[in-house]
Motif scaffolding. Sequence first.
Motif, PDB file in Angstrom:
ATOM      1  N   VAL A 161       0.788  -1.276  -0.022  1.00  0.00           N
ATOM      2  CA  VAL A 161      -0.120   0.009  -0.083  1.00  0.00           C
ATOM      3  C   VAL A 161       0.814   1.177   0.106  1.00  0.00           C
ATOM      4  N   GLY A 162       0.488   2.656  -0.185  1.00  0.00           N
ATOM      5  CA  GLY A 162       1.019   3.681  -0.211  1.00  0.00           C
ATOM      6  C   GLY A 162       1.531   3.959   1.064  1.00  0.00           C
ATOM      7  N   PRO A 163       2.578   4.949   1.186  1.00  0.00           N
ATOM      8  CA  PRO A 163       2.988   5.345   2.386  1.00  0.00           C
ATOM      9  C   PRO A 163       2.141   5.853   3.529  1.00  0.00           C
ATOM     10  N   HIS A 164       1.125   6.916   2.737  1.00  0.00           N
ATOM     11  CA  HIS A 164       0.195   7.403   3.508  1.00  0.00           C
ATOM     12  C   HIS A 164      -1.031   6.401   3.978  1.00  0.00           C
ATOM     13  N   SER A 165      -1.248   5.520   3.215  1.00  0.00           N
ATOM     14  CA  SER A 165      -2.115   4.743   3.658  1.00  0.00           C
ATOM     15  C   SER A 165      -1.720   3.584   4.690  1.00  0.00           C
ATOM     16  N   ALA A 166      -0.434   3.366   4.510  1.00  0.00           N
ATOM     17  CA  ALA A 166       0.212   2.652   5.918  1.00  0.00           C
ATOM     18  C   ALA A 166       0.173   3.503   7.208  1.00  0.00           C
ATOM     19  N   GLN A 167       0.402   4.822   6.859  1.00  0.00           N
ATOM     20  CA  GLN A 167       0.305   5.541   8.152  1.00  0.00           C
ATOM     21  C   GLN A 167      -1.313   5.696   8.715  1.00  0.00           C
ATOM     22  N   LYS A 168      -2.192   5.444   7.610  1.00  0.00           N
ATOM     23  CA  LYS A 168      -3.637   5.369   8.246  1.00  0.00           C
ATOM     24  C   LYS A 168      -3.729   4.079   8.854  1.00  0.00           C
ATOM     25  N   LEU A 169      -3.357   3.006   8.307  1.00  0.00           N
ATOM     26  CA  LEU A 169      -3.433   1.575   9.131  1.00  0.00           C
ATOM     27  C   LEU A 169      -2.785   1.500  10.245  1.00  0.00           C
ATOM     28  N   THR A 170      -1.691   2.377  10.364  1.00  0.00           N
ATOM     29  CA  THR A 170      -0.914   2.466  11.688  1.00  0.00           C
ATOM     30  C   THR A 170      -1.981   3.224  12.819  1.00  0.00           C
ATOM     31  N   ASP A 171      -2.735   4.076  12.426  1.00  0.00           N
ATOM     32  CA  ASP A 171      -3.623   5.069  13.322  1.00  0.00           C
ATOM     33  C   ASP A 171      -4.783   4.053  13.585  1.00  0.00           C
ATOM     34  N   LEU A 172      -5.285   3.398  12.655  1.00  0.00           N
ATOM     35  CA  LEU A 172      -6.569   2.620  12.817  1.00  0.00           C
ATOM     36  C   LEU A 172      -6.211   1.294  13.805  1.00  0.00           C
ATOM     37  N   THR A 173      -4.893   1.026  13.788  1.00  0.00           N
ATOM     38  CA  THR A 173      -4.301  -0.136  14.628  1.00  0.00           C
ATOM     39  C   THR A 173      -3.774   0.138  16.054  1.00  0.00           C
ATOM     40  N   THR A 174      -4.010   1.486  16.323  1.00  0.00           N
ATOM     41  CA  THR A 174      -3.463   2.008  17.477  1.00  0.00           C
ATOM     42  C   THR A 174      -4.745   2.413  18.472  1.00  0.00           C
ATOM     43  N   PRO A 175      -5.076   1.804  19.619  1.00  0.00           N
ATOM     44  CA  PRO A 175      -4.610   0.363  20.035  1.00  0.00           C
ATOM     45  C   PRO A 175      -5.006  -0.964  19.173  1.00  0.00           C
ATOM     46  N   ALA A 176      -4.080  -1.705  19.190  1.00  0.00           N
ATOM     47  CA  ALA A 176      -4.205  -2.948  18.318  1.00  0.00           C
ATOM     48  C   ALA A 176      -5.542  -3.485  18.387  1.00  0.00           C
ATOM     49  N   ASN A 177      -6.158  -3.639  19.862  1.00  0.00           N
ATOM     50  CA  ASN A 177      -7.291  -4.574  20.184  1.00  0.00           C
ATOM     51  C   ASN A 177      -8.501  -3.688  19.362  1.00  0.00           C
ATOM     52  N   LYS A 178      -8.480  -2.453  18.938  1.00  0.00           N
ATOM     53  CA  LYS A 178      -9.351  -1.765  18.099  1.00  0.00           C
ATOM     54  C   LYS A 178      -9.375  -1.990  16.599  1.00  0.00           C
ATOM     55  N   THR A 179      -8.371  -2.910  16.107  1.00  0.00           N
ATOM     56  CA  THR A 179      -8.113  -2.875  14.748  1.00  0.00           C
ATOM     57  C   THR A 179      -9.227  -3.368  13.850  1.00  0.00           C
ATOM     58  N   VAL A 180     -10.212  -4.462  14.190  1.00  0.00           N
ATOM     59  CA  VAL A 180     -11.084  -5.039  13.495  1.00  0.00           C
ATOM     60  C   VAL A 180     -12.310  -4.029  13.241  1.00  0.00           C
ATOM     61  N   GLU A 181     -12.462  -3.393  14.531  1.00  0.00           N
ATOM     62  CA  GLU A 181     -13.750  -2.454  14.719  1.00  0.00           C
ATOM     63  C   GLU A 181     -13.390  -1.253  13.871  1.00  0.00           C
ATOM     64  N   ASN A 182     -11.984  -0.673  14.155  1.00  0.00           N
ATOM     65  CA  ASN A 182     -11.782   0.582  13.339  1.00  0.00           C
ATOM     66  C   ASN A 182     -11.745   0.448  11.840  1.00  0.00           C
ATOM     67  N   LEU A 183     -11.319  -0.860  11.369  1.00  0.00           N
ATOM     68  CA  LEU A 183     -11.092  -0.897   9.928  1.00  0.00           C
ATOM     69  C   LEU A 183     -12.432  -1.110   9.393  1.00  0.00           C
ATOM     70  N   ASN A 184     -13.457  -1.589  10.012  1.00  0.00           N
ATOM     71  CA  ASN A 184     -14.959  -2.060   9.862  1.00  0.00           C
ATOM     72  C   ASN A 184     -15.540  -0.368   9.382  1.00  0.00           C
ATOM     73  N   THR A 185     -15.310   0.617  10.488  1.00  0.00           N
ATOM     74  CA  THR A 185     -15.878   1.757  10.195  1.00  0.00           C
ATOM     75  C   THR A 185     -15.302   2.495   9.158  1.00  0.00           C
ATOM     76  N   PHE A 186     -13.911   2.215   8.942  1.00  0.00           N
ATOM     77  CA  PHE A 186     -13.188   3.027   7.776  1.00  0.00           C
ATOM     78  C   PHE A 186     -13.670   2.573   6.408  1.00  0.00           C
ATOM     79  N   ASN A 187     -13.700   1.169   6.195  1.00  0.00           N
ATOM     80  CA  ASN A 187     -14.156   0.457   5.070  1.00  0.00           C
ATOM     81  C   ASN A 187     -15.571   0.962   4.789  1.00  0.00           C
ATOM     82  N   THR A 188     -16.423   0.859   5.883  1.00  0.00           N
ATOM     83  CA  THR A 188     -17.851   1.295   5.649  1.00  0.00           C
ATOM     84  C   THR A 188     -17.945   2.899   4.998  1.00  0.00           C
ATOM     85  N   THR A 189     -17.040   3.611   5.502  1.00  0.00           N
ATOM     86  CA  THR A 189     -17.058   5.011   5.275  1.00  0.00           C
ATOM     87  C   THR A 189     -16.673   5.360   3.828  1.00  0.00           C
TER      88      THR A 189
END
Length: 422
Positions: A97-125
């Motif tokens: 993925v692109g550098p800024h997409s990786a940074q977004k994924l880093t944000d969405l996985t911080t904290p790690a236990n919120k990863t699935v939930e955060n990505l669900n909201t992001f993908n839905t949006t």
Amino acid sequence: MKKSLIFLFTTFLFITTNAQNKKQVLDSDFLKTHTSYFSINNNIISGEGRKTLETIAKNSQFVVYGEMHGSEQTSVFNKAFIPLLADSNFKYFAIEVGPHSAQKLTDLTTPANKTVENLNTFNTTYTVAQGGEVAVPIPFFESITDAEFLKEARTRNMQLWGIDQEFYFSAFFLMDELTKTTKGSFNYDNIVNLQNQAKGIMYKHFIDELKGENEGAYAVIKEEEEAVKNYFNAFDISNKKAQAIIKDLKISWDIYINWRNDSHVDRISYMRNNFMKHYNEVAKTEKFPKVFTKIGSLHAKKTYSNGAFDIGELTTSLAKKNGTISTSIGSWQPYAKDKDGTIINNFEKYKRSYKRYQTFIPLAKENAFAIINLKAVRDAIENNEIELPNTGDYHKLRNLIYGYDYQLLLPIDEEPTPNRRE
């Protein structure tokens, strides 16, 4: 009598020498001796193949996994493999993925236990669907199992390196990231207004492209749309984060626009440069930083691939320079489950693609992962223990055996479940 004995001895010697010189041709039985199997249950790898994977993780500075995109079993494998890599001190995870997409994924996985939930909201949006076509904001991380293996990596504190161009449909969320950089400034309201105008125009072009009414949204946007230019030009030159996003978006768009004009090699060079930027930074404080890369199979080859010296070649060259090891793993999807539950044999379905690999086909199992040690096969060829067939199969087999160190055959696979609300 003496002449007869000499003749018989000479004939015997000739036959014996020829028999000794005649090498075994690579076949399925030989490959079986270098194949091990494993299963994955509750994220635990069990079976003989586990030792192979542990050895790869322990001995390698770089592991480049050439994945099958859109594969449930690929994500299952990655989630289970990551703990082995982390236990062997792999701290860095380079992704397609692109550098800024990786940074977004880093944000969405911080904290790690919120990863699935955060990505669900992001993908839905940010996912766009039109007429059966779906455009995701960040590829290869849109399913539930993708989110789960990413959560595993981030739980193990692996840092994400985005090395590829920004994805075709990433512009919408990246424009939001751009606008955020000006929040609280005197120009914020104006930039929000410019963004809304630019987004509306871009969205129209994308929808037309998804419908098949427009062949290239970015070419039109770059040449004709003043609203997009006005939006980009509104960001102050001193806003380094905004300027970096704009610069990388433009690079990415140019690669997409010029794909018919050999921009593939520009993309690969961009990927290599991004990889080295990250690598050189961490190498300032670590002698031989260990990096795991998950990327499409063609990119993982150690040799010249698809017209370029790709990431697998880069890490191989780096390892040679460092006196370390880079391990490239290719993968195939022998079996796939259709939506109605029917098991499809992809070796049969795609006969033309696999016809030169008949020696590998018997090694696949529906209910187990098979990992074939191509490095050992390569060594046997170099040591004159076996030889490749002198038919047309030679070229495909040599390309595979010298392109990867291991070949992973997945068990029955299926399309992963999207991690978003419909």
